[in-house]
Design an enzyme around this catalytic site. Structure first.
Site, PDB file in Angstrom:
ATOM      1  CB  SER A 150      -0.993  -0.066   1.184  1.00 48.58           C
ATOM      2  OG  SER A 150      -1.890   0.663   1.077  1.00 48.58           O
TER       3      SER A 150
ATOM      4  CG  HIS B 207      -5.234  -2.815   1.129  1.00 44.23           C
ATOM      5  ND1 HIS B 207      -4.769  -2.732  -0.180  1.00 44.23           N
ATOM      6  CD2 HIS B 207      -5.055  -1.521   1.707  1.00 44.23           C
ATOM      7  CE1 HIS B 207      -3.782  -1.530  -0.084  1.00 44.23           C
ATOM      8  NE2 HIS B 207      -4.042  -1.168   0.930  1.00 44.23           N
TER       9      HIS B 207
HETATM   10  C1  MCU Z   1      -2.658   2.262  -1.358  1.00 42.37           C
HETATM   11  O1  MCU Z   1      -2.134   3.204  -0.623  1.00 42.37           O
HETATM   12  C2  MCU Z   1      -2.887   3.748   0.319  1.00 42.37           C
HETATM   13  C3  MCU Z   1      -3.704   4.852  -0.376  1.00 42.37           C
HETATM   14  O2  MCU Z   1      -2.835   5.512  -1.403  1.00 42.37           O
HETATM   15  C4  MCU Z   1      -4.227   5.704   0.771  1.00 42.37           C
HETATM   16  O3  MCU Z   1      -5.167   6.721  -0.026  1.00 42.37           O
HETATM   17  C5  MCU Z   1      -5.250   5.138   1.592  1.00 42.37           C
HETATM   18  O4  MCU Z   1      -5.534   5.862   2.590  1.00 42.37           O
HETATM   19  O5  MCU Z   1      -4.261   4.098   2.362  1.00 42.37           O
HETATM   20  C6  MCU Z   1      -3.647   3.107   1.441  1.00 42.37           C
HETATM   21  C7  MCU Z   1      -2.663   2.440   2.452  1.00 42.37           C
HETATM   22  O6  MCU Z   1      -1.464   2.727   2.779  1.00 42.37           O
HETATM   23  O7  MCU Z   1      -3.349   1.414   3.183  1.00 42.37           O
HETATM   24  C8  MCU Z   1      -2.732   0.808   4.100  1.00 42.37           C
END
Ligand code: MCU
Length: 387
Positions: A205, A338
């Site tokens: 992420s 996720h």
């Molecule tokens: C995919 O990574 C991020 C995303 O860019 C953000 O918008 C969201 O808030 O959090 C994601 C993440 O890091 O989840 C753990």
């Protein structure tokens, strides 16, 4: 007579010069084009319009891509600091880095490093992919290097203690600098059994964006394993904007600059006009070529599955042009939470780790999985075969 002796010697020296020396001759611009272009920029043209024809040209192209990304998105990636020392003891690798009278100390933990010449994966936060036996895990507390708690984290963390809170680097760049120093520390110490030539990097992420940028900025990384990085990682800004225009709930540059400090403040000027960036993220993959790269994605709308799939398929065109199509793969899968690694991505991950970290014979041929995405609608150029 004098010249007939000198010239052949000179020619021999130039031909035998290592790649780094030849790259020193690259002309890297300091200003970058901002002409609006909704198609993905041509990775086989220099910004001055000349063609990239050879692999050596491409090395130079990557220098200008890196410079443009630093100037427009990521901020300056500093070189090795003027003072540096490292120690290893009992599973803890520590370094002290100094610049301009300031210094910071930082530690990472190493586990699974039994044997000799052990490959390793640097994991941002904690690995959310399974790391197999025979591969050590170096756990990198990247938040300590550069905070990421939202807008108020700007300029906070050890990187900024060293370089100043006003440094242009966003957190992704600060973390990549940390990865570069971790490898310096591995090289400078003994007793940990880690082979510095077989180091991978992963994160999921927001940390997947970080792992992607580290693989791009640190040429000593042998394998990039960014997981579910979405926008700012495997997604192309331009494709995400076009998906957003089609009504998708997808993260774009205009949203991301307000959410957190992953990018440089320099990116703010482009946040609502990503189509004027000199590069896009197919070229982030290109910076890693010809080294190993497996992009691991999910099909959550916010991550932009069409954007990451199309963008990384275009990234694979760069690897193909370099004659190493199977040094990069894209494994996308849906129907899982996720950052929970699903079993249907395991064989792709195993193949990449076997080939690039464990030095085993392993087929990584043609791994390109994801939702259908029409690459031809995002590019208006064709890839050459680089000689
Ligand atoms: C995919 O990574 C991020 C995303 O860019 C953000 O918008 C969201 O808030 O959090 C994601 C993440 O890091 O989840 C753990």
């Amino acid at each position: 007579m004098k010249y007939s002796i000198v010239l052949p010697l000179l020619a021999t020296t130039v031909l035998a010069a290592p790649l780094e020396a030849r790259q020193a001759t690259c002309k890297v611009p300091t200003t970058f084009p901002t002409t609006a272009n909704s198609k993905l920029p041509n990775p086989f043209k220099f910004f001055d319009g000349t063609d990239v024809k050879t692999k050596a040209d491409f090395e130079c192209k990557n220098k200008e891509v890196s410079a443009a990304l630093q100037a427009q998105e990521l901020g300056t990636f500093p070189p090795k600091p003027s003072t540096f020392s490292a120690t290893y003891s009992g599973g803890t690798l520590s370094f002290t880095a100094g610049e301009g009278g300031k210094s910071i100390s930082f530690s990472v933990s190493i586990k699974g490093n039994t044997g000799s010449n052990v490959p390793a994966i640097i994991a941002y936060g904690a690995a959310s992919i399974p790391v197999p036996a025979g591969v050590a895990t170096i756990t990198f507390n990247n938040d300590q290097m550069g905070q990421q708690q939202g807008g108020s984290s700007r300029g906070k963390g050890k990187f900024y203690d060293l370089y100043g809170s006003g440094h242009s680097a966003g957190a992704l760049t600060a973390w990549a600098w940390g990865v570069d120093r971790i490898i310096d520390a591995v090289e400078a110490t003994t007793g940990h059994n880690i082979d510095p030539t077989r180091i991978g990097v992963t994160g999921c992420s927001r940390n997947g964006k970080g792992a992607f940028v580290a693989a791009a900025f640190v040429p000593r990384i042998a394998l990039g394993l960014p997981q579910e990085s979405g926008a700012g990682g495997a997604a192309c800004w331009r494709i995400s904007d076009s998906e957003k225009a089609k009504g998708k709930n997808i993260q774009t540059s205009s949203q991301i600059v307000g959410e957190n400090v992953w990018f440089s403040p320099l990116f703010n000027a482009f946040s609502t006009k990503a189509n004027t960036l000199s590069t896009d993220h197919h070229q982030l993959a290109g910076l890693i070529a010809p080294r190993g790269l497996l992009v691991i994605e999910n099909e959550i709308d916010w991550l932009g599955p069409v954007s990451t799939t199309a963008c990384m398929k275009v990234g694979r065109l760069i690897y193909k042009a370099l004659g190493v199509p199977d040094n990069m793969g894209l494994t996308g899968a849906g129907n899982h939470n996720h950052c929970s690694f699903p079993s249907n991505q395991q064989s792709d991950l195993t193949a990449y780790i076997n080939k690039f970290l464990l030095n085993k014979d392993s087929s990584t041929a043609g791994i390109e999985k994801g939702p259908s995405a029409d690459v031809s609608s995002y590019i208006d150029w064709t890839a050459p075969t680089l000689t």
